[in-house]
Design a protein around this motif. Sequence first.
Motif, mmCIF file in Angstrom:
data_model
loop_
_atom_site.group_PDB
_atom_site.id
_atom_site.type_symbol
_atom_site.label_atom_id
_atom_site.label_comp_id
_atom_site.label_asym_id
_atom_site.label_seq_id
_atom_site.Cartn_x
_atom_site.Cartn_y
_atom_site.Cartn_z
ATOM 1 N N SER A 36 0.843 -1.200 0.000
ATOM 2 C CA SER A 36 0.000 0.000 0.000
ATOM 3 C C SER A 36 0.872 1.241 0.000
ATOM 4 O O SER A 36 1.856 1.328 0.739
ATOM 5 C CB SER A 36 -0.915 0.007 1.229
ATOM 6 O OG SER A 36 -1.794 -1.106 1.208
ATOM 7 N N THR A 37 0.502 2.211 -0.846
ATOM 8 C CA THR A 37 1.226 3.481 -0.923
ATOM 9 C C THR A 37 0.223 4.619 -0.820
ATOM 10 O O THR A 37 -0.951 4.460 -1.174
ATOM 11 C CB THR A 37 2.004 3.600 -2.244
ATOM 12 O OG1 THR A 37 1.073 3.675 -3.343
ATOM 13 C CG2 THR A 37 2.914 2.409 -2.449
ATOM 14 N N LEU A 38 0.688 5.773 -0.352
ATOM 15 C CA LEU A 38 -0.177 6.935 -0.285
ATOM 16 C C LEU A 38 -0.443 7.458 -1.694
ATOM 17 O O LEU A 38 0.424 7.429 -2.563
ATOM 18 C CB LEU A 38 0.454 8.030 0.566
ATOM 19 C CG LEU A 38 0.496 7.771 2.075
ATOM 20 C CD1 LEU A 38 1.104 8.966 2.792
ATOM 21 C CD2 LEU A 38 -0.896 7.483 2.629
ATOM 22 N N TRP A 39 -1.662 7.950 -1.888
ATOM 23 C CA TRP A 39 -2.075 8.443 -3.208
ATOM 24 C C TRP A 39 -2.819 9.752 -2.995
ATOM 25 O O TRP A 39 -3.774 9.805 -2.210
ATOM 26 C CB TRP A 39 -2.954 7.395 -3.879
ATOM 27 C CG TRP A 39 -3.725 7.888 -5.074
ATOM 28 C CD1 TRP A 39 -3.247 8.641 -6.104
ATOM 29 C CD2 TRP A 39 -5.109 7.646 -5.368
ATOM 30 N NE1 TRP A 39 -4.232 8.887 -7.020
ATOM 31 C CE2 TRP A 39 -5.393 8.286 -6.594
ATOM 32 C CE3 TRP A 39 -6.122 6.952 -4.729
ATOM 33 C CZ2 TRP A 39 -6.655 8.255 -7.180
ATOM 34 C CZ3 TRP A 39 -7.381 6.908 -5.302
ATOM 35 C CH2 TRP A 39 -7.650 7.547 -6.521
ATOM 36 N N GLU A 40 -2.390 10.791 -3.672
ATOM 37 C CA GLU A 40 -3.051 12.090 -3.575
ATOM 38 C C GLU A 40 -3.874 12.314 -4.843
ATOM 39 O O GLU A 40 -3.320 12.668 -5.891
ATOM 40 C CB GLU A 40 -2.016 13.213 -3.425
ATOM 41 C CG GLU A 40 -1.170 13.124 -2.166
ATOM 42 C CD GLU A 40 -1.958 13.424 -0.909
ATOM 43 O OE1 GLU A 40 -3.128 13.841 -1.018
ATOM 44 O OE2 GLU A 40 -1.412 13.223 0.195
ATOM 45 N N PRO A 41 -5.200 12.086 -4.796
ATOM 46 C CA PRO A 41 -6.037 12.302 -5.982
ATOM 47 C C PRO A 41 -6.198 13.793 -6.263
ATOM 48 O O PRO A 41 -7.088 14.451 -5.723
ATOM 49 C CB PRO A 41 -7.366 11.637 -5.608
ATOM 50 C CG PRO A 41 -7.391 11.632 -4.119
ATOM 51 C CD PRO A 41 -5.979 11.588 -3.648
ATOM 52 N N ASP A 42 -5.322 14.347 -7.087
ATOM 53 C CA ASP A 42 -5.279 15.783 -7.360
ATOM 54 C C ASP A 42 -5.905 16.072 -8.715
ATOM 55 O O ASP A 42 -5.299 15.849 -9.762
ATOM 56 C CB ASP A 42 -3.813 16.251 -7.321
ATOM 57 C CG ASP A 42 -3.688 17.753 -7.472
ATOM 58 O OD1 ASP A 42 -4.731 18.426 -7.631
ATOM 59 O OD2 ASP A 42 -2.551 18.252 -7.426
#
Length: 232
Positions: free
Chosen positions: A135-141
């Motif tokens: 799991s990795t962090l994801w920034e939905p921009d």
Amino acid sequence: MTLNQVIARIRSIILAHKQMRSFKFGPPSDALTDHTTKYPCALLQDTSGVLDIGGRVDTYGFRLFLLDLANVSEDAKLNELDVQSDMRSVAKDLLAEFNHQSFQDWKVSQSNATVLLREELDDLTAGIYFDLTFSTLWEPDACAVPTDSPIQTEDMKLVYDEKYVASGAEGKNLTIPAILGKKLLLVTRENQPIYKVSVNPDALEYTWDGTVIGLAVPVVAGERFLILYRNY
């Protein structure tokens, strides 16, 4: 992290292990029918993943096969068991490395079911496979998306601030309603800025999953935080 980056790191860790001689990504049957495969071999097959918008987490799923040749002899069953035992030990080594604290940009699944196996294709092989996730962090921009969609972005450019005074009951986790689901730009703890990491923060770091600010050191009553944020 992208899928390519995740696979590249898995490959690097596996091939650095002194008992492993080759790594292949894709269906196991392709590698097992390839006469150039060197054993012991790791075969990585993709499985289902999850894109969690609310939690801002990108999870990649895999099935990892660890295989070696099992000699055909009167003691074939015993040899097969030896190979399975060796590959299970390698699996433990690899999971320990995947989970090492030096990797701050992913988190490996903590409970991974294992299956002992024996494959008879072109080679007689034995070993183990197990399912695991990263799991990795994801920034939905939305602002970064190459699109002509008429998304309203003016509010996304504004920066807001939130001042928070701890009660002392929060422990290591701050849940502040005003910043839920926001993009954090800066977090200060008293007069000290703290820095965002994916996992395992130290005293000068924090984690953020869109809901909770995770700290390494519990807060004390009256401790002040200043948070700058944006609405993505």
